[in-house]
Design an enzyme around this catalytic site. Structure first.
Site, PDB file in Angstrom:
ATOM      1  N   ASP A 209     -37.434  35.110  15.723  1.00 26.40           N
ATOM      2  CA  ASP A 209     -38.088  33.808  16.302  1.00 26.40           C
ATOM      3  C   ASP A 209     -39.039  33.223  15.282  1.00 26.40           C
ATOM      4  O   ASP A 209     -38.778  33.212  14.200  1.00 26.40           O
ATOM      5  CB  ASP A 209     -38.581  34.119  17.713  1.00 26.40           C
ATOM      6  CG  ASP A 209     -38.452  33.400  18.706  1.00 26.40           C
ATOM      7  OD1 ASP A 209     -39.302  31.913  18.574  1.00 26.40           O
ATOM      8  OD2 ASP A 209     -37.942  33.254  19.578  1.00 26.40           O
ATOM      9  N   HIS A 279     -43.587  29.851  20.044  1.00 26.41           N
ATOM     10  CA  HIS A 279     -42.457  30.398  20.970  1.00 26.41           C
ATOM     11  C   HIS A 279     -42.121  31.809  20.777  1.00 26.41           C
ATOM     12  O   HIS A 279     -41.954  32.590  21.712  1.00 26.41           O
ATOM     13  CB  HIS A 279     -41.125  29.600  20.533  1.00 26.41           C
ATOM     14  CG  HIS A 279     -39.973  29.963  21.091  1.00 26.41           C
ATOM     15  ND1 HIS A 279     -39.058  30.834  20.817  1.00 26.41           N
ATOM     16  CD2 HIS A 279     -39.663  29.405  22.171  1.00 26.41           C
ATOM     17  CE1 HIS A 279     -37.932  30.705  21.678  1.00 26.41           C
ATOM     18  NE2 HIS A 279     -38.314  29.991  22.614  1.00 26.41           N
ATOM     19  N   SER A 470     -34.543  30.659  27.010  1.00 27.29           N
ATOM     20  CA  SER A 470     -35.170  31.396  25.830  1.00 27.29           C
ATOM     21  C   SER A 470     -36.180  32.329  26.468  1.00 27.29           C
ATOM     22  O   SER A 470     -36.634  33.450  26.100  1.00 27.29           O
ATOM     23  CB  SER A 470     -36.014  30.613  25.048  1.00 27.29           C
ATOM     24  OG  SER A 470     -35.565  30.111  23.999  1.00 27.29           O
TER      25      SER A 470
END
Length: 651
Positions: A209, A279, A470
């Protein structure tokens, strides 16, 4: 987290898959190539070429580069822009050997879509080539960040206040955060009950990520052991090209002018300029946020170790870097990078994008290599409200693809769907009752975990909500970590990735109503999956049967020896020619069919048990109205990649 009014969610978008097209000038197996993933207005200057074993190009960087140079010369005959003159001659230079065995070759300037297609076709015409694709960009997708929420002081009480997604999907009305309306929780992952069986201790989950940030509610002890695989300085934010040790997230903001698409960046009307997303921190929190530590919130496998691997930066990252990161995270060797001292048993990739993924794709190769080492690969289905078969890595063979549902158990309106989806997990429905539009529910519509308050560089540790596939995928990755830790603690053999998939899909919680689009066998049930992995099967196959849709094939079904998976379909009055079929894959299944109740080997109306194959069929010419059940029984052999289909002629 500092909540910002933003309409983006941070599933990174790996625009990688392709519709394979054959083009070869010689006899033998033609090369495949990918041109359907070419969507960047900025052009392409990287090409990933897989040469056949036994060819000079396979072992010689000079020969590999010469082959691309020759292809450039041939392509220039049909492309005016590629000809020397107005834009200057385009030269090929060797970049590196990928861990999958493919070669990355770069051109001296970026090529337009048409010129890239012309070059790819010419490269593929070389008999030494097995496969070729452009090195495309991963970039932020469309997860949605919770908006207009007052920040709160972290403490353990916030688990009860916000994290509906970790609780059982038993219909208990819950009022989340500052919402004033209660919703029946039919979309949670049942992690709270799973904690009675496992905590994830001893399992490493690699999160590919944006990296991770310092946070009092996250165990970052493996952050320095992680790695930053972004090679290009534009995307990494470093002053020079090259990879560096550590899985830390320095930020991925795109608010500077250099990130505008008109300046060669990525920000445009479809991808507005944004502050840093953090994220990877949020995804890592869902996997393994610390729990019972008097701080903040909880995570799924809270004693598992997260190995952060940075593959997404400013405007995203390159598919070649993603492939190397997959191999490295699973314990494989990558030239120029120290071997991973903490190989992951699970890889989470909350990223995806346009283009189908098939066997020859570089991402598929990397995933296959990871699975061969015993690593389970979990990926998000994508947020385009489209068939996941058209996206990568959501359609990569072997990956466990996860769709998203909201608190009421409905498919989140944005979630991709289709036969490549294995199961669903809580990702947040955004709108009241998980509708497709309306006024956002500030709390119940989102998944809540650790975040960071920094606009650009890392700032204060905080918490916040996101919604997207996600967020769904790490619930499944954390569940896999719980399963592996429980099996290890019971001194049982470690299940294979295929067995893990079977346990997950055979123990899902039934959707409260038939989804508007197929999103797998049901909603992940962490407790039931662990119980199944431990050799127990306490579920009611009738109550938890997977809902089938008339005429819609459910692919990728599988399980260990002795596995039974129940399915059901509602048949209206006057329907004709009800048929249940299984086909494809490996194993030797038997099916049992019953009207009005769970079908078992001891109680059924019809059965099909052809020896040594998976092709089983039961047909009922004039079926009675009601709910019909079919149970797929593995028998003494494991089965994998089997398709289940129910169909009838409507009245």
């Amino acid at each position: 987290m500092v909540i910002r009014n933003s309409a983006r969610a941070l599933v990174a978008s790996l625009v990688l898959g392709f519709a394979p097209v054959a083009f070869c000038a010689s006899a033998g197996t033609p090369a495949t190539f990918n041109v359907s993933n070419l969507h960047s207005p900025g052009g392409y200057d990287g090409f990933i070429v897989t040469y056949r074993d036994g060819t000079r190009e396979r072992t010689s960087p000079a020969a590999a580069t010469q082959a691309v140079s020759a292809a450039l010369s041939r392509a220039s005959a049909t492309s005016a822009q590629l000809r020397a003159g107005k834009s200057g001659a385009v030269l090929a230079t060797y970049s590196r050997k990928l861990a999958t065995g493919a070669d990355l070759v770069r051109t001296s300037r970026k090529l337009s879509h048409d010129d890239a297609v012309a070059l790819i076709r010419q490269i593929a015409s070389n008999p030494a080539v097995s496969h070729v694709q452009a090195d495309v960009i991963m970039r932020a997708g469309d997860d949605v960040r919770a908006t207009d929420v007052t920040p709160f002081v972290p403490n353990d009480a916030n688990y009860a206040k916000y994290q509906w997604h970790l609780r059982p999907a038993n219909g208990t009305p819950e009022t989340i955060g500052g919402d004033t309306v209660a919703y029946a929780n039919r979309g949670g992952a049942n992690v709270a009950n799973a904690w009675n069986l496992s905590d994830g201790n001893g399992v490493v989950v690699a999160v590919l990520d944006t990296g991770i940030t310092q946070h009092p509610d996250l165990d970052t002890s493996l952050a320095d052991a992680g790695y930053d695989f972004i090679t290009d300085a534009f995307y990494s934010g470093r002053s020079t090209d090259g990879r560096v040790p550590g899985g830390w997230d320095p930020g991925d903001w795109t608010t500077e002018d250099k990130y505008l698409a008109v300046n060669g960046g990525c920000a445009d009307d479809d991808h507005p300029q944004e502050d840093s997303s953090w994220h990877g921190t949020h995804v890592s929190g869902t996997v393994a946020e610390l729990t019972n530590n008097t701080t903040g919130m909880a995570g799924t496998a809270y004693k598992a170790k997260v190995l952060p691997v940075r593959v997404l930066g400013h405007c995203g990252g390159l598919s070649s870097d993603i492939a190397d990161a997959i191999v490295w995270a699973s314990g494989g060797h990558v030239d120029g990078v120290p071997d991973n001292t903490h190989p992951a048993q699970v890889i989470n990739m909350s990223l995806g994008g346009e283009g189908a993924c098939v066997d020859d794709d570089v991402t598929a190769d990397a995933i296959t290599m990871a699975i061969s080492r015993g690593t389970t690969v979990v990926v998000s289905a994508g947020n385009s409200d489209d068939d996941a078969a058209n996206y990568s890595p959501a359609s990569c063979p072997g990956a466990i693809t996860v769709a998203s549902n909201g608190i009421t158990g409905k498919r989140a309106y944005y979630s991709n769907y289709g036969s490549t989806v294995a199961l669903s997990a809580p990702g947040g429905g955004i709108y009241p009752n998980d509708a497709s539009s309306g006024t956002s529910t500030p709390y119940a519509g989102f998944v809540w975990q650790a975040l960071n308050a920094g606009a650009h560089e890392p700032g204060a540790a905080t918490y916040g909500g996101y919604a997207g596939t996600s967020q769904a995928a790490p619930h499944v990755s954390g569940t896999v970590a719980l399963m592996l830790a429980a099996v290890k603690g019971a001194n049982l053999p470690t299940p294979t990735p295929a067995q893990i998939r079977g346990y997950l899909v055979s123990t899902t919680k039934s959707f409260p109503s038939t989804p508007d689009e197929p999103i797998g066998t049901g909603i992940v049930d962490a407790y039931a999956a662990i119980d199944k992995a431990l050799g127990n099967d306490t579920g009611n196959p009738g109550d938890d049967a997977v809902v089938l849709t008339n005429g819609a094939a459910l692919t990728g079904q599988g399980g260990a020896p002795g596995t039974t998976i129940a399915y059901k379909i509602d048949v209206p009055t006057g329907a004709r020619n009800l048929a249940f079929r299984t086909y494809g894959g490996s194993g030797d299944v038997t099916i049992y069919v019953k009207n009005g109740g769970a079908a078992t080997s001891a109680a059924y109306d019809f059965t099909s048990a052809r020896p040594s194959i998976n092709s089983e069929t039961v047909t009922v010419a004039k079926p009675a109205a009601g709910t019909w059940y079919v149970t797929v029984d593995a028998g003494t052999k494991a089965f994998a990649n089997v398709t289940v289909l129910a169909s009838f002629t409507k009245p």
